[in-house]
Every structure is written in structure tokens, then in C-alpha cells.
Design a protein around this motif. Structure first.
Motif, short mmCIF file in Angstrom:
data_model
loop_
_atom_site.label_atom_id
_atom_site.label_comp_id
_atom_site.label_asym_id
_atom_site.label_seq_id
_atom_site.Cartn_x
_atom_site.Cartn_y
_atom_site.Cartn_z
N GLU A 341 -6.39 -3.01 -2.80
CA GLU A 341 -6.69 -3.11 -3.95
C GLU A 341 -6.97 -1.76 -4.50
OE1 GLU A 341 -6.54 -5.80 -5.85
OE2 GLU A 341 -6.11 -7.17 -4.36
N LEU A 342 -6.48 -1.27 -5.56
CA LEU A 342 -6.67 -0.19 -6.22
C LEU A 342 -7.27 -0.28 -7.71
CD1 LEU A 342 -3.40 1.82 -5.60
CD2 LEU A 342 -5.46 1.87 -4.03
N PRO A 343 -8.65 -0.54 -7.77
CA PRO A 343 -9.26 -1.00 -9.12
C PRO A 343 -9.13 0.11 -9.95
CG PRO A 343 -10.80 -1.11 -7.12
CD PRO A 343 -9.66 -0.27 -6.61
N ALA A 344 -8.77 -0.27 -11.32
CA ALA A 344 -8.66 0.46 -12.32
C ALA A 344 -9.39 1.84 -12.37
CB ALA A 344 -8.45 -0.25 -13.64
N GLY A 345 -8.97 3.10 -12.52
CA GLY A 345 -9.97 4.12 -12.86
C GLY A 345 -10.51 4.91 -11.57
N THR A 346 -10.22 4.22 -10.41
CA THR A 346 -10.64 4.83 -9.23
C THR A 346 -9.71 5.54 -8.46
OG1 THR A 346 -9.97 2.94 -7.68
CG2 THR A 346 -12.25 2.74 -8.90
N THR A 347 -10.18 6.34 -7.56
CA THR A 347 -9.27 7.31 -6.90
C THR A 347 -9.52 7.04 -5.26
OG1 THR A 347 -9.82 9.19 -8.10
CG2 THR A 347 -8.98 9.84 -6.10
N THR A 348 -8.33 6.64 -4.86
CA THR A 348 -8.18 6.06 -3.47
C THR A 348 -7.51 6.91 -2.70
OG1 THR A 348 -8.34 3.78 -4.08
CG2 THR A 348 -7.48 4.09 -1.87
N ALA A 349 -7.94 7.54 -1.47
CA ALA A 349 -7.27 8.21 -0.66
C ALA A 349 -6.56 7.58 0.41
CB ALA A 349 -8.13 9.11 0.10
N LEU A 350 -5.38 7.65 0.95
CA LEU A 350 -4.59 7.04 2.08
C LEU A 350 -4.47 7.94 3.02
CD1 LEU A 350 -3.12 4.44 2.46
CD2 LEU A 350 -1.06 5.34 1.79
N VAL A 351 -4.98 7.60 4.22
CA VAL A 351 -4.92 8.41 5.22
C VAL A 351 -4.22 7.77 6.51
CG1 VAL A 351 -6.97 9.87 4.66
CG2 VAL A 351 -7.36 7.94 6.25
N GLY A 352 -3.76 8.66 7.44
CA GLY A 352 -3.30 8.11 8.46
C GLY A 352 -2.58 8.80 9.68
N LEU A 353 -2.27 8.62 10.80
CA LEU A 353 -1.46 9.53 11.53
C LEU A 353 0.07 9.89 11.24
CD1 LEU A 353 -2.82 8.58 15.09
CD2 LEU A 353 -3.73 10.50 13.68
N THR A 354 0.74 10.67 11.67
CA THR A 354 1.94 11.01 11.02
C THR A 354 2.89 9.78 11.55
OG1 THR A 354 1.71 13.39 11.19
CG2 THR A 354 3.87 12.70 11.55
N GLY A 355 3.76 9.38 10.46
CA GLY A 355 4.56 8.44 10.89
C GLY A 355 4.00 7.04 10.63
N SER A 356 2.52 6.68 9.94
CA SER A 356 2.02 5.58 9.83
C SER A 356 2.54 4.88 8.67
CB SER A 356 0.79 5.84 9.82
OG SER A 356 0.26 6.49 8.67
N GLY A 357 3.20 5.60 7.71
CA GLY A 357 4.00 4.83 6.56
C GLY A 357 3.35 5.20 5.31
N LYS A 358 2.61 6.41 5.07
CA LYS A 358 1.49 6.65 4.00
C LYS A 358 2.74 6.74 2.71
CE LYS A 358 -0.37 10.12 5.89
NZ LYS A 358 0.41 9.96 7.09
N SER A 359 3.46 7.73 2.87
CA SER A 359 4.36 8.11 1.98
C SER A 359 5.40 7.13 1.45
CB SER A 359 5.49 9.34 2.16
OG SER A 359 4.77 10.66 2.56
N THR A 360 5.84 6.30 2.32
CA THR A 360 6.57 4.75 2.31
C THR A 360 5.81 4.02 1.22
OG1 THR A 360 7.77 5.10 4.17
CG2 THR A 360 7.68 3.03 3.02
N LEU A 523 -12.83 13.73 -1.76
CA LEU A 523 -13.23 14.00 -3.22
C LEU A 523 -12.76 12.36 -3.79
CD1 LEU A 523 -11.06 17.36 -3.98
CD2 LEU A 523 -13.63 16.69 -4.21
N ALA A 524 -12.37 11.69 -2.90
CA ALA A 524 -11.93 9.99 -3.17
C ALA A 524 -13.10 9.39 -3.32
CB ALA A 524 -10.82 9.70 -2.32
N ASP A 525 -13.07 8.20 -4.15
CA ASP A 525 -13.92 7.16 -4.28
C ASP A 525 -14.23 6.28 -3.04
OD1 ASP A 525 -14.70 8.20 -7.00
OD2 ASP A 525 -12.93 7.12 -7.71
N ARG A 526 -12.45 6.01 -2.83
CA ARG A 526 -12.47 5.11 -1.56
C ARG A 526 -11.39 5.67 -0.43
NH1 ARG A 526 -9.87 1.16 -3.51
NH2 ARG A 526 -10.57 -0.49 -2.31
N VAL A 527 -11.43 5.31 0.67
CA VAL A 527 -10.46 5.48 1.63
C VAL A 527 -9.84 4.33 2.27
CG1 VAL A 527 -9.97 6.87 3.75
CG2 VAL A 527 -11.59 7.80 1.86
N ALA A 528 -8.61 4.32 2.37
CA ALA A 528 -7.79 3.27 2.94
C ALA A 528 -7.09 3.85 4.03
CB ALA A 528 -6.68 2.77 2.01
N VAL A 529 -7.13 3.44 5.36
CA VAL A 529 -6.87 3.83 6.60
C VAL A 529 -5.60 2.89 7.00
CG1 VAL A 529 -7.36 4.18 9.08
CG2 VAL A 529 -9.07 4.30 7.38
#
Length: 584
Positions: A341-360, A523-529
Motif C-alpha cells: 500500500e502506498l498511501p496518498a501523499g507519502t514517500t515509500t522507499a523500496l529496498v532489496g538486494l540486487t535482482g530482487s525485482g525493485k525496478s520491475t 528520507l522516506a516516510d516508510r520503507v518496503a523490503v
């Protein structure tokens, strides 16, 4: 087509007049030549010659304009289709192959439309009508000439099959060669930096030589059939001449009829001899059309719905529900049952190791790819129920590999800006976007924001390109902003300044940041792993550090990468007097 037919028939009518002249005013033994009849015949032949010339002129005049229009419309249709096809298609196709189809293949087709098609019609009409006249008026001589058509037909059939295969190979190799040139030009800095120019040249030379050998095979095939098509009719005429002289000596055929027969045969022989060239041009055009429609007939499986939802002012709530994604050629999915979930107006950082599918995952939000299963929702509306133009008006993207176009700074930044703004509003939006992206360096360029950027922005440094790409995303005024590590080439101080300005200017904008540096995460409000294609944890940076072992491992990896690459050690340094920056 009518003009081409008229020219052919006018040429075939001339031998009939010659027959009457030879048998009439010029007949042997006539005490007085009929000067009036002779003058009338000469005038008629001259008139037919002028008529043929007029038809040929008309044919060329009629065909040039529509021929070029057809080429232009087909080229635009191909470009429109390429723009509409999904990213997955462009992942599979080399740029040089698409370039050769849109340029050289359509050029072949235009030349066939303008020259080859009328020639083919004229040749076919001339041969059919001419051989019919020869059989009807020449009797045995016509049958002798017709007998020569059997080996010609067999030869033309075999030539067509062989030449078409070689033609396709040649055009495919031309596309491969164009791809090599394109890649070498785009990667010229890498080739120079590693001193591999000679290796690239050797590889290119080998490709060019393969194309040369294919072209030689084409030329050899065409010359063989041309020689045969020249020899067979000439041999046939030689046999017909012997038979005709014997018949004339026996009084079975008049001299005028014999003259008319060979005059008609001369007219017919020309298109027969040119048949090799006409066939090769036709086969080249057919191969070009096949290659063209190979792309144009590619179905787009990422289309707009029949009745799209009208979402004019979205809040910006984004949700991924049960999302699974697999690339077309992949056995295993890249993402599995992702819920985020990405609530309106928030900044969410998506992190993971290389090849985990972040850009996809980031590319699924603007629907650059369609999910294999599950859904991506904007304000609880499945993005597949929105028109793509509508969705991408609300969602803007800035990629790590920033692509700029050969246009001015202004045009690049305002590429996705709302189209209903006046000049003053566009100037204000441009200034704000450049300020937020810390891209003030553009004012030091030779023509400021009017400076034309070189191809793909390679005249700029990596950090400059990234800041302009970010400014472009900001100028689009999106409700949702997807940042796929677009600040990787910048130092931490510049990145923090940009993030601070983003929070102010894009307040209320939902932001998803694919993070590759700890400074971005903080700098993000929330982080998704993201781990193994699944979201395994969501929370604040502090909470995840305290409670999630994998997150601590990811952060330590990011810190190690940052230290190894010296990220954040220096600010951008300006070269005096150039306006050019080299990012540390």
C-alpha cells in the motif's frame, strides 16, 4: 496503370502500321509509290511514338506523388505502432532492425511502386498481348517464339524462389549492421575508454563482409537469370528468322508480315530481357513488405480498455494486491504475491538486494508492463481499466538510466507538462522544475534552456542528465511519482537538497523511490523490503533496523556499495567557464 497500359499498346501498334507500309506503298514491283499513303503511314508511326512518350510521361507524373505519399504514410503508421507497442516488444527487438524497416525497406517499396510496379504491368501486358499477336498473325513463327517461353517460365520460377531467400537474408543482415553501428555510436565512450575500437572495427568489418558476400550472391543470381533471359529469346528469334525466310521464299508469308513479326518480337523481347531486373525489384519489395508487416502485425497485448474509467483528479492512493509478474521468456516469476500500500501523499522507499525485482515493480505502476496476476490499483481502480494516456498523466517516472532527446533543455524538461498551459505558465513550471532538481547548471550552457542537447544527452555528465530527467518528471505535475534511483550519480548533499525541495513542491504527491543508498532510505516516510520477489516487511527506517535482520543486511550492503564507489564524498565540481559539471 492506365497510362502504362496505353504506352505498351501504342508500342505494339507500330509494327502493324509497318506491315501495311511494306505490303502497300513499299511493295516490290510497284510502278509508282503512293506518296500520300506513305506520308500518312509515317505520320501515324510518329503519332504513335509521341503517344507512347506522352503515356510514359503521364505514368511517371501520376505515380511519383502517390508513391511518396504511400511511403510517408506507411512510415508514420510504423512509428505510431512502435510508440504504441509495449516495452516488452522493444526489449526483444534491436533498434537497427526497426530502423532498417522504417527507412531502407520502405525506400525499396517506394521505388517498386514508382518504377517496378508500372514496369511489371507494362512488361506483362506487352508480353501477353505481343505473343498473342505473334501467334495470330505469324502462325508457325508465333508458335516457335512461344516455345521459348517454356524455359523462360521455368527459369523465372526457380529464380524467384532462390532470390527471395537471398533478398531476405540481405535485408536482415543490413538491419544487423545498422544495429552494430547504433550500438557503437552509443557506446563510443566505452570503446575509447577501454581501447577496443580496433576490436569493434574488426567485428563490424566481418559483418560488412558477410553482407557484401550476400549482395554478391544476389548479383550473381540476377546476372545468371538476365543472361539466360537475354539468350533464350535471341536464340528463339534466330530459329524464327530461318523458318520465316523459308516461308517467305515459298510464298507462305508476305515480306510485310515478316517485318511486322520481327518488329513486334523486338518490342516483346525488351520486357523479357528486363524480366530479371523487374523480378528482382519485385522480390526485394515483397521481402521489404514482409519485414514491414512483421512489425506492424505484431499485436499489442497492453491495450486500453473498451470503456476506460474517467479518473480526472485522483487522490494518489496506490495499491499492489497479489501482484505476480513474469517476463515473457522467463521460467520463474520475478515478483510473487506482492501486497503493498502506498498511501496518498507519502514517500515509500523500496529496498532489496540486487535482482530482487525493485525496478520491475516500479515499472508496473505506470503500466509499462502488465502484471501476470493480481492488480495494481490507483484510487482503488485497476490501472488496466484506465486509458494509458490518462494513467501516465497521473503517474510520472524518472529512471536511473536517464534518457534525453536531441532537443532543447526546455523541450526535454517540459516533455510531459500539461498541454493546456500558456507560455508564461510553462516558463514558471520550467523554472520551478529545474530549481527542485538542482539543475541550475543549464543557465550556464551556451544558449541557456534553449541549448540543444546532443543525442541521448551524452554531451552532459551523468548527474546533469539525471537532474534533467528528474526535472522532467516534476514538470509533469503527477499525483504519483516513481523514482527508480534517479539520483545515483549525485552526491548526498545534492540529493538531500533535492529531496527537501521535493517534499515542499510535491506535497501531497505519492512517491515510490527505488533506493540504492542509505541516505535515500532515511528520507522516506516508510520503507518496503523486497526479498526474493516478495514484500517481507514494511515500516519506518528505525523500526526495520531494530526488528528486521534482512533489512539490516540490505542496509549494510548499501553502505558497503556506497563506500566502495565513493558516493557522497564530494559535491559537483564545475569546470570554469563551461557550465559543464563532472559529478563526483
Amino acid at each position: 496503370m492506365l497510362a502504362a497500359l496505353g504506352a505498351s499498346l501504342a508500342a505494339l501498334a507500330i509494327p502493324r502500321v509497318l506491315e501495311r507500309v511494306v505490303n502497300g506503298p513499299l511493295a516490290a514491283g510497284a510502278r509508282e509509290h503512293d506518296t500520300g499513303a506513305l506520308a500518312g503511314a509515317v505520320a501515324l508511326v510518329a503519332g504513335l511514338g509521341l503517344l507512347e512518350a506522352a503515356f510514359i510521361l503521364a505514368r511517371r507524373s501520376f505515380v511519383m506523388l502517390p508513391g511518396t505519399h504511400v511511403e510517408a504514410r506507411m512510415r508514420v503508421a510504423l512509428y505510431r505502432h512502435l510508440q504504441d507497442l509495449p516495452v516488452a516488444f522493444h526489449d526483444r527487438w534491436a533498434g537497427g532492425q526497426l530502423l532498417s524497416r522504417s527507412m531502407s525497406d520502405l525506400g525499396l517499396l517506394r521505388r517498386w511502386l514508382v518504377f517496378g510496379m508500372p514496369t511489371l504491368v507494362v512488361s506483362a501486358t506487352t508480353i501477353v498481348v505481343g505473343v498473342t499477336i505473334l501467334i495470330v498473325t505469324g502462325g508457325v513463327l508465333g508458335l516457335v517464339y512461344l516455345a521459348g517461353a517454356v524455359p523462360v517460365t521455368i527459369l523465372a520460377f526457380r529464380f524467384s524462389r532462390r532470390y527471395r531467400a537471398i533478398s531476405r537474408l540481405s535485408q536482415d543482415q543490413s538491419g544487423d549492421l545498422a544495429t552494430t553501428v547504433e550500438e557503437s555510436v552509443h557506446g563510443i565512450r566505452v570503446l575509447k575508454a577501454f581501447g577496443r575500437g580496433r576490436d569493434a572495427l574488426d567485428a563490424f568489418t566481418e559483418q560488412a563482409d558477410r553482407l557484401r558476400r550476400t549482395e554478391m550472391a544476389k548479383a550473381s543470381t540476377q546476372s545468371t537469370v538476365t543472361a539466360a533471359l537475354t539468350a533464350i529469346p535471341e536464340l528463339t528469334l534466330g530459329v524464327a528468322l530461318v523458318v520465316g525466310v523459308l516461308q517467305a521464299a515459298d510464298g507462305q508469308i508476305s515480306v510485310g508480315a515478316l517485318v511486322a513479326f520481327f518488329a513486334t518480337a523486338a518490342v516483346v523481347n525488351t520486357p523479357v530481357v528486363d524480366l530479371g531486373m523487374t523480378l528482382s525489384m519485385t522480390l526485394n519489395a515483397r521481402t521489404a513488405v514482409d519485414r514491414y508487416f512483421e512489425v506492424l502485425d505484431t499485436e499489442n497485448d497492453l491495450t486500453d480498455p473498451d470503456a476506460p474509467v474517467d479518473l480526472r483528479e485522483p487522490r494518489g492512493d496506490v495499491a499492489l494486491r497479489g501482484v505476480t509478474f513474469r517476463y515473457d521468456d522467463a521460467a520463474e516469476p520475478v515478483l510473487r504475491d506482492v501486497d503493498l500500500e502506498l498511501p496518498a501523499g507519502t514517500t515509500t522507499a523500496l529496498v532489496g538486494l540486487t535482482g530482487s525485482g525493485k525496478s520491475t515493480l516500479a515499472m508496473l505502476v505506470p503500466r509499462l508492463y502488465d502484471v501476470t496476476d493480481g492488480s495494481v490499483r490507483l484510487d482503488d481502480v485497476d490501472v488496466r481499466h484506465l486509458a494509458r494516456t490518462t494513467l501516465r498523466t497521473h503517474v510520472a517516472v524518472a529512471f536511473e538510466d536517464s534518457t534525453l532527446f536531441s532537443a532543447s533543455v526546455r523541450d526535454n524538461v517540459l516533455l510531459g507538462a500539461p498541454g493546456d498551459l500558456d507560455d508564461a505558465a510553462r516558463d514558471a513550471l520550467l523554472a520551478e522544475a529545474l530549481d527542485v532538481a538542482q539543475a541550475g547548471f543549464v543557465h550556464d550552457l551556451p544558449d541557456g534552456v534553449g541549448t540543444t542537447i546532443g543525442e541521448e544527452g551524452l554531451s552532459l555528465s551523468g548527474g546533469q542528465r539525471q537532474r534533467l530527467a528528474l526535472a522532467r518528471a516534476i514538470a509533469a505535475r503527477p499525483r504519483v511519482l516513481v523514482l527508480d534511483d534517479p539520483l545515483s550519480a549525485l552526491d548526498v548533499a545534492t540529493e538531500e537538497a533535492i529531496e527537501t525541495r521535493l517534499r515542499t513542491v510535491l506535497a501531497g504527491t505519492t512517491t515510490l523511490v527505488v533506493a540504492h543508498r542509505p541516505s535515500t532510505v532515511a528520507l522516506a516516510d516508510r520503507v518496503a523490503v523486497l526479498q526474493g520477489g516478495r514484500i517481507t516487511a514494511v515500516g519506518t527506517h528505525a523500526d526495520l533496523l531494530a526488528h528486521d535482520a534482512h533489512y539490516r543486511h540490505v542496509i549494510s550492503s548499501l553502505e558497503s556499495d556506497a563506500a566502495a564507489h565513493g558516493i557522497g564524498q564530494h559535491d559537483d565540481e564545475h569546470e570554469p567557464g563551461t557550465g559543464r559539471t563532472e559529478d563526483a
